[in-house]
Design a protein around this motif. Structure first.
Motif, PDB file in Angstrom:
ATOM      1  N   MET A  83      -7.240  11.834  -5.116  1.00 64.38           N
ATOM      2  CA  MET A  83      -7.200  10.407  -5.406  1.00 64.38           C
ATOM      3  C   MET A  83      -7.882   9.664  -4.269  1.00 64.38           C
ATOM      4  N   LYS A  84      -8.545   8.585  -4.586  1.00 61.68           N
ATOM      5  CA  LYS A  84      -9.321   7.846  -3.600  1.00 61.68           C
ATOM      6  C   LYS A  84      -8.479   6.910  -2.747  1.00 61.68           C
ATOM      7  N   SER A  85      -7.190   6.773  -3.007  1.00 64.73           N
ATOM      8  CA  SER A  85      -6.354   5.880  -2.217  1.00 64.73           C
ATOM      9  C   SER A  85      -4.969   6.469  -2.018  1.00 64.73           C
ATOM     10  N   LEU A  86      -4.621   6.720  -0.762  1.00 68.61           N
ATOM     11  CA  LEU A  86      -3.261   7.182  -0.465  1.00 68.61           C
ATOM     12  C   LEU A  86      -2.248   6.099  -0.810  1.00 68.61           C
ATOM     13  N   CYS A  87      -2.658   4.851  -0.685  1.00 68.13           N
ATOM     14  CA  CYS A  87      -1.790   3.727  -1.028  1.00 68.13           C
ATOM     15  C   CYS A  87      -1.360   3.820  -2.498  1.00 68.13           C
ATOM     16  N   PHE A  88      -2.329   3.953  -3.401  1.00 71.61           N
ATOM     17  CA  PHE A  88      -2.003   4.089  -4.827  1.00 71.61           C
ATOM     18  C   PHE A  88      -1.180   5.345  -5.085  1.00 71.61           C
ATOM     19  N   ARG A  89      -1.536   6.437  -4.456  1.00 70.92           N
ATOM     20  CA  ARG A  89      -0.804   7.686  -4.656  1.00 70.92           C
ATOM     21  C   ARG A  89       0.672   7.510  -4.317  1.00 70.92           C
ATOM     22  N   ASN A  90       0.961   6.866  -3.196  1.00 70.98           N
ATOM     23  CA  ASN A  90       2.350   6.666  -2.789  1.00 70.98           C
ATOM     24  C   ASN A  90       3.088   5.704  -3.713  1.00 70.98           C
ATOM     25  N   ILE A  91       2.416   4.671  -4.180  1.00 68.69           N
ATOM     26  CA  ILE A  91       3.041   3.750  -5.134  1.00 68.69           C
ATOM     27  C   ILE A  91       3.406   4.495  -6.414  1.00 68.69           C
ATOM     28  N   ILE A  92       2.476   5.277  -6.927  1.00 66.19           N
ATOM     29  CA  ILE A  92       2.706   6.014  -8.171  1.00 66.19           C
ATOM     30  C   ILE A  92       3.829   7.031  -8.008  1.00 66.19           C
ATOM     31  N   LYS A  93       3.891   7.720  -6.878  1.00 70.35           N
ATOM     32  CA  LYS A  93       4.966   8.687  -6.637  1.00 70.35           C
ATOM     33  C   LYS A  93       6.326   8.008  -6.669  1.00 70.35           C
ATOM     34  N   ARG A  94       6.419   6.821  -6.028  1.00 67.74           N
ATOM     35  CA  ARG A  94       7.694   6.103  -5.982  1.00 67.74           C
ATOM     36  C   ARG A  94       8.123   5.604  -7.354  1.00 67.74           C
ATOM     37  N   LEU A  95       7.172   5.361  -8.240  1.00 70.69           N
ATOM     38  CA  LEU A  95       7.485   4.814  -9.557  1.00 70.69           C
ATOM     39  C   LEU A  95       7.590   5.876 -10.645  1.00 70.69           C
ATOM     40  N   SER A  96       7.423   7.129 -10.292  1.00 69.53           N
ATOM     41  CA  SER A  96       7.354   8.186 -11.306  1.00 69.53           C
ATOM     42  C   SER A  96       8.636   8.333 -12.122  1.00 69.53           C
ATOM     43  N   SER A  97       9.769   7.942 -11.575  1.00 71.73           N
ATOM     44  CA  SER A  97      11.030   8.094 -12.307  1.00 71.73           C
ATOM     45  C   SER A  97      11.410   6.845 -13.103  1.00 71.73           C
ATOM     46  N   ILE A  98      10.623   5.783 -13.014  1.00 70.84           N
ATOM     47  CA  ILE A  98      10.918   4.538 -13.717  1.00 70.84           C
ATOM     48  C   ILE A  98      10.217   4.551 -15.073  1.00 70.84           C
ATOM     49  N   LEU A  99      10.949   4.193 -16.122  1.00 73.23           N
ATOM     50  CA  LEU A  99      10.434   4.278 -17.487  1.00 73.23           C
ATOM     51  C   LEU A  99       9.218   3.378 -17.727  1.00 73.23           C
ATOM     52  N   ASN A 100       9.297   2.108 -17.405  1.00 76.51           N
ATOM     53  CA  ASN A 100       8.197   1.157 -17.624  1.00 76.51           C
ATOM     54  C   ASN A 100       7.916   0.392 -16.339  1.00 76.51           C
ATOM     55  N   PRO A 101       7.266   1.031 -15.397  1.00 78.96           N
ATOM     56  CA  PRO A 101       7.057   0.369 -14.101  1.00 78.96           C
ATOM     57  C   PRO A 101       6.021  -0.753 -14.178  1.00 78.96           C
ATOM     58  N   ALA A 102       6.169  -1.706 -13.292  1.00 80.61           N
ATOM     59  CA  ALA A 102       5.184  -2.774 -13.120  1.00 80.61           C
ATOM     60  C   ALA A 102       4.814  -2.801 -11.645  1.00 80.61           C
ATOM     61  N   ILE A 103       3.547  -2.969 -11.380  1.00 84.32           N
ATOM     62  CA  ILE A 103       3.066  -3.013 -10.003  1.00 84.32           C
ATOM     63  C   ILE A 103       2.480  -4.390  -9.757  1.00 84.32           C
ATOM     64  N   TYR A 104       2.987  -5.073  -8.738  1.00 82.96           N
ATOM     65  CA  TYR A 104       2.468  -6.381  -8.345  1.00 82.96           C
ATOM     66  C   TYR A 104       1.777  -6.229  -7.003  1.00 82.96           C
ATOM     67  N   LEU A 105       0.512  -6.558  -6.958  1.00 78.89           N
ATOM     68  CA  LEU A 105      -0.261  -6.449  -5.726  1.00 78.89           C
ATOM     69  C   LEU A 105      -0.583  -7.863  -5.255  1.00 78.89           C
ATOM     70  N   ARG A 106       0.247  -8.384  -4.370  1.00 74.71           N
ATOM     71  CA  ARG A 106       0.113  -9.756  -3.890  1.00 74.71           C
ATOM     72  C   ARG A 106      -1.249  -9.975  -3.242  1.00 74.71           C
ATOM     73  N   GLY A 107      -1.921 -11.030  -3.658  1.00 75.20           N
ATOM     74  CA  GLY A 107      -3.207 -11.385  -3.073  1.00 75.20           C
ATOM     75  C   GLY A 107      -4.398 -10.649  -3.643  1.00 75.20           C
ATOM     76  N   ILE A 108      -4.184  -9.761  -4.602  1.00 76.94           N
ATOM     77  CA  ILE A 108      -5.283  -9.009  -5.206  1.00 76.94           C
ATOM     78  C   ILE A 108      -5.581  -9.628  -6.580  1.00 76.94           C
ATOM     79  N   ARG A 109      -6.806 -10.081  -6.759  1.00 76.06           N
ATOM     80  CA  ARG A 109      -7.191 -10.689  -8.036  1.00 76.06           C
ATOM     81  C   ARG A 109      -7.309  -9.630  -9.131  1.00 76.06           C
ATOM     82  N   HIS A 110      -7.023 -10.037 -10.360  1.00 79.01           N
ATOM     83  CA  HIS A 110      -7.106  -9.135 -11.503  1.00 79.01           C
ATOM     84  C   HIS A 110      -8.493  -8.495 -11.609  1.00 79.01           C
TER      85      HIS A 110
END
Length: 79
Positions: free
Chosen positions: A1-28
């Motif tokens: 994966m090109k980002s350890l940041c994304f990898r760690n976020i995804i690992k933490r959310l793997s047990s949540i049924l419908n996760p939502a990720i909010y990235l403050r300050g990042i435009r759509h």
């Protein structure tokens, strides 16, 4: 994966049924382009959006879009 940041976020959310990720300050549009870069290895970004795109990529430590001197910061902030 090109980002350890994304990898760690995804690992933490793997047990949540419908996760939502909010990235403050990042435009759509920036996150859409970053995801396209991650999946396709390239992306077309409008000239007037380039600074915002690169700043978001640096904040998220996207490999291939960040400067090598930022790698120690990224490694220290992905745990």
């Amino acid at each position: 994966m090109k980002s350890l940041c994304f990898r760690n976020i995804i690992k933490r959310l793997s047990s949540i049924l419908n996760p939502a990720i909010y990235l403050r300050g990042i435009r759509h549009e920036d996150i859409k382009n970053i995801i396209e870069f991650i999946y396709l290895g390239q992306v077309n970004v409008a000239h007037d959006e380039l600074d915002s795109f690169l700043a978001a990529a640096e904040d998220l430590c996207i490999k291939g879009l960040t400067q090598p001197e930022n790698t120690s910061f990224c490694a220290a902030n992905t745990g």
